[in-house]
Design a protein around this motif. Structure first.
Motif, PDB file in Angstrom:
ATOM      1  N   SER A  37       4.555  -3.381   2.667  1.00  0.00           N
ATOM      2  CA  SER A  37       4.816  -2.029   2.185  1.00  0.00           C
ATOM      3  C   SER A  37       6.190  -1.487   2.555  1.00  0.00           C
ATOM      4  O   SER A  37       6.637  -0.493   1.973  1.00  0.00           O
ATOM      5  CB  SER A  37       3.740  -1.068   2.720  1.00  0.00           C
ATOM      6  OG  SER A  37       2.453  -1.484   2.279  1.00  0.00           O
TER       7      SER A  37
ATOM      8  N   ASP B 287       0.845  -1.194   0.000  1.00  0.00           N
ATOM      9  CA  ASP B 287       0.000   0.000   0.000  1.00  0.00           C
ATOM     10  C   ASP B 287       0.886   1.251   0.000  1.00  0.00           C
ATOM     11  O   ASP B 287       1.419   1.639   1.044  1.00  0.00           O
ATOM     12  CB  ASP B 287      -0.905  -0.007   1.232  1.00  0.00           C
ATOM     13  CG  ASP B 287      -1.906   1.138   1.229  1.00  0.00           C
ATOM     14  OD1 ASP B 287      -1.829   2.004   0.334  1.00  0.00           O
ATOM     15  OD2 ASP B 287      -2.767   1.168   2.135  1.00  0.00           O
ATOM     16  N   PRO B 288       1.059   1.899  -1.156  1.00  0.00           N
ATOM     17  CA  PRO B 288       1.903   3.100  -1.221  1.00  0.00           C
ATOM     18  C   PRO B 288       1.434   4.201  -0.272  1.00  0.00           C
ATOM     19  O   PRO B 288       2.246   4.968   0.253  1.00  0.00           O
ATOM     20  CB  PRO B 288       1.786   3.538  -2.689  1.00  0.00           C
ATOM     21  CG  PRO B 288       1.385   2.294  -3.427  1.00  0.00           C
ATOM     22  CD  PRO B 288       0.512   1.532  -2.471  1.00  0.00           C
ATOM     23  N   ARG B 289       0.123   4.279  -0.036  1.00  0.00           N
ATOM     24  CA  ARG B 289      -0.398   5.327   0.852  1.00  0.00           C
ATOM     25  C   ARG B 289       0.079   5.114   2.286  1.00  0.00           C
ATOM     26  O   ARG B 289       0.293   6.073   3.031  1.00  0.00           O
ATOM     27  CB  ARG B 289      -1.920   5.341   0.804  1.00  0.00           C
ATOM     28  CG  ARG B 289      -2.509   5.745  -0.552  1.00  0.00           C
ATOM     29  CD  ARG B 289      -4.003   5.530  -0.568  1.00  0.00           C
ATOM     30  NE  ARG B 289      -4.340   4.124  -0.341  1.00  0.00           N
ATOM     31  CZ  ARG B 289      -5.579   3.661  -0.242  1.00  0.00           C
ATOM     32  NH1 ARG B 289      -6.607   4.493  -0.332  1.00  0.00           N
ATOM     33  NH2 ARG B 289      -5.802   2.373  -0.049  1.00  0.00           N
ATOM     34  N   MET B 290       0.260   3.854   2.678  1.00  0.00           N
ATOM     35  CA  MET B 290       0.725   3.572   4.030  1.00  0.00           C
ATOM     36  C   MET B 290       2.151   4.102   4.230  1.00  0.00           C
ATOM     37  O   MET B 290       2.490   4.610   5.301  1.00  0.00           O
ATOM     38  CB  MET B 290       0.659   2.073   4.299  1.00  0.00           C
ATOM     39  CG  MET B 290       1.161   1.677   5.679  1.00  0.00           C
ATOM     40  SD  MET B 290       0.881  -0.066   6.061  1.00  0.00           S
ATOM     41  CE  MET B 290      -0.866  -0.049   6.454  1.00  0.00           C
ATOM     42  N   ARG B 291       2.975   3.987   3.194  1.00  0.00           N
ATOM     43  CA  ARG B 291       4.354   4.478   3.304  1.00  0.00           C
ATOM     44  C   ARG B 291       4.384   5.973   3.574  1.00  0.00           C
ATOM     45  O   ARG B 291       5.225   6.460   4.348  1.00  0.00           O
ATOM     46  CB  ARG B 291       5.129   4.173   2.027  1.00  0.00           C
ATOM     47  CG  ARG B 291       5.392   2.706   1.781  1.00  0.00           C
ATOM     48  CD  ARG B 291       6.197   2.522   0.496  1.00  0.00           C
ATOM     49  NE  ARG B 291       7.481   3.202   0.561  1.00  0.00           N
ATOM     50  CZ  ARG B 291       8.603   2.652   0.981  1.00  0.00           C
ATOM     51  NH1 ARG B 291       8.603   1.395   1.380  1.00  0.00           N
ATOM     52  NH2 ARG B 291       9.730   3.343   1.010  1.00  0.00           N
ATOM     53  N   THR B 292       3.485   6.736   2.959  1.00  0.00           N
ATOM     54  CA  THR B 292       3.500   8.192   3.129  1.00  0.00           C
ATOM     55  C   THR B 292       3.100   8.616   4.540  1.00  0.00           C
ATOM     56  O   THR B 292       3.322   9.769   4.922  1.00  0.00           O
ATOM     57  CB  THR B 292       2.556   8.855   2.113  1.00  0.00           C
ATOM     58  OG1 THR B 292       1.201   8.442   2.369  1.00  0.00           O
ATOM     59  CG2 THR B 292       2.934   8.475   0.687  1.00  0.00           C
ATOM     60  N   MET B 293       2.518   7.705   5.313  1.00  0.00           N
ATOM     61  CA  MET B 293       2.153   8.031   6.689  1.00  0.00           C
ATOM     62  C   MET B 293       3.386   8.215   7.568  1.00  0.00           C
ATOM     63  O   MET B 293       3.352   8.940   8.569  1.00  0.00           O
ATOM     64  CB  MET B 293       1.268   6.927   7.275  1.00  0.00           C
ATOM     65  CG  MET B 293      -0.078   6.764   6.597  1.00  0.00           C
ATOM     66  SD  MET B 293      -0.961   5.283   7.174  1.00  0.00           S
ATOM     67  CE  MET B 293      -1.142   5.659   8.918  1.00  0.00           C
TER      68      MET B 293
END
Length: 372
Positions: free
Chosen positions: A268, A181-187
């Motif tokens: 991720s 999940d790329p969005r999880m990395r941005t967290m």
């Protein structure tokens, strides 16, 4: 029967759940007896689970133990088992003799290494103590099961004949690379950062500070690394303070109870670190591999057997772990992720279930007169 099972998570809890479900699917009637805060008896997807009241172990993060031998004995008498399988050789070894006196075959599953535990306490603790306890464990039970050759070695060197090696497994449907999940990395990190993961209990025997040292070494060498820590335990406050004092970018998530979120996290990150030196198998590391993420592990543990070429084993403390992470990052990402998944696929839970059932069926009881 099992002790030291947490109500929320843990490798032993995971193993008991999958083995019980496998026994049930094979047509058996599994009954698991574990300690808890209160008494309960319920039917689950892993079979019947009986919880008996057991006290908390101080400073162990929620572990409980079955100490009331009379109550446990009475419970077993009422169940009239055909076989007993024990997952605690520290406080439940007496059940082997209990079973033998009633003509019930018994099997001890060795989830810990006495050699490793004694090593943690320093060189002054004699291996002979561990050898004596291991010899008694083997004598008290019809079968001893270890999950790796590393774990079995302390029994094998004693010439134990009732020893079987059966690996544990991993849920290959839940933990998959597609959970990335790329969005999880941005967290927790910027796009150019290397995202590391430490997943496990924050306890002294797990050596979580090695992960902090690996992070510090990477950043000192110019690698923009960030560490996510998934897990809780008695060292959490100290580790948070240390990370803050050293200015290390560490994100402490605590216990991740949502299994889907955990699966996405494992898939991720770029590299995971499993630094525990006395791990006898390493289910968390195997779940990480199944998710397509390579792992750096302790060369002192059983994990090098489990990860194969899909990870790197590091000796000693943090500096070696930083170098191991750099080694993995030097491999093309598609290749290192494919290798991780391929290694995990060697460990389906069905293989474990079949191996444990075969061990039960192969139980051979020596004449009582020959027993110590």
């Amino acid at each position: 029967m099992a002790n030291f099972v947490t109500p929320r998570s843990g490798g032993l809890r995971t193993a008991l759940r999958h083995l019980g479900a496998g026994y049930l699917a094979a047509g058996h009637e599994p009954v698991l007896v574990v300690p808890g805060a209160t008494e309960s008896d319920e039917q689950t997807d892993q079979g019947r689970v009986i919880t008996l009241p057991g006290p908390l172990v101080p400073r162990m993060g929620g572990y409980r133990v079955l100490l009331d031998r009379a109550r446990l004995s009475a419970t077993l008498q009422s169940l009239r088992p055909d076989r007993i399988e024990i997952s605690d050789r520290a406080t439940l070894r007496w059940l082997g003799r209990w079973a033998r006196g009633r003509g019930i075959p018994s099997m001890m599953v060795s989830h810990e290494s006495l050699d490793g535990l004694l090593r943690l306490f320093g060189p002054g603790h004699s291996r002979r103590v561990g050898d004596l306890l291991n010899a008694r464990t083997a004598a008290d039970h019809d079968q001893v099961v270890c999950t790796t050759g590393w774990a079995a070695s302390e029994f094998a060197r004693l010439g134990v004949r009732n020893l079987t090696q059966v690996p544990l497994g991993v849920d290959l449907d839940r933990f998959v690379p597609a959970n990335h999940d790329p969005r999880m990395r941005t967290m927790w990190s910027a796009a150019e950062d290397v995202l590391l993961l430490h997943c496990g209990r924050l306890a002294p025997e797990k050596k979580p500070r090695r992960s902090l040292e690996a992070l510090a070494g990477l950043r000192k060498s110019g690698v923009p690394a960030v560490l996510v820590v998934a897990g809780d335990g008695p060292l959490r406050i100290a580790l948070q303070s240390e990370a803050a004092e050293r200015g290390l970018p560490v994100r402490f998530l605590g216990h991740v109870g949502d299994r889907r979120k955990l699966a996405a996290l494992l898939a991720s990150v770029d590299v995971a670190i499993a630094p525990g030196p006395i791990e006898t198998f390493g289910l968390a590391a195997l779940e990480t591999l199944a998710s397509g993420t390579p792992v750096v592990v302790s060369a002192e543990s059983a994990l090098p057997e489990v990860i194969g070429d899909a990870g790197v084993a590091a000796p000693g403390e943090g500096p070696a772990y930083a170098e191991a992470v750099r080694t993995l990052l030097s491999r093309p990402e598609p290749l290192r992720r494919a290798a991780a998944r391929a290694q995990a696929e060697l460990f389906p839970w069905q293989r474990s279930v079949d191996g444990f059932l075969e061990a039960h069926q192969a139980l051979h009881r020596a004449p009582a007169a020959n027993q110590p």
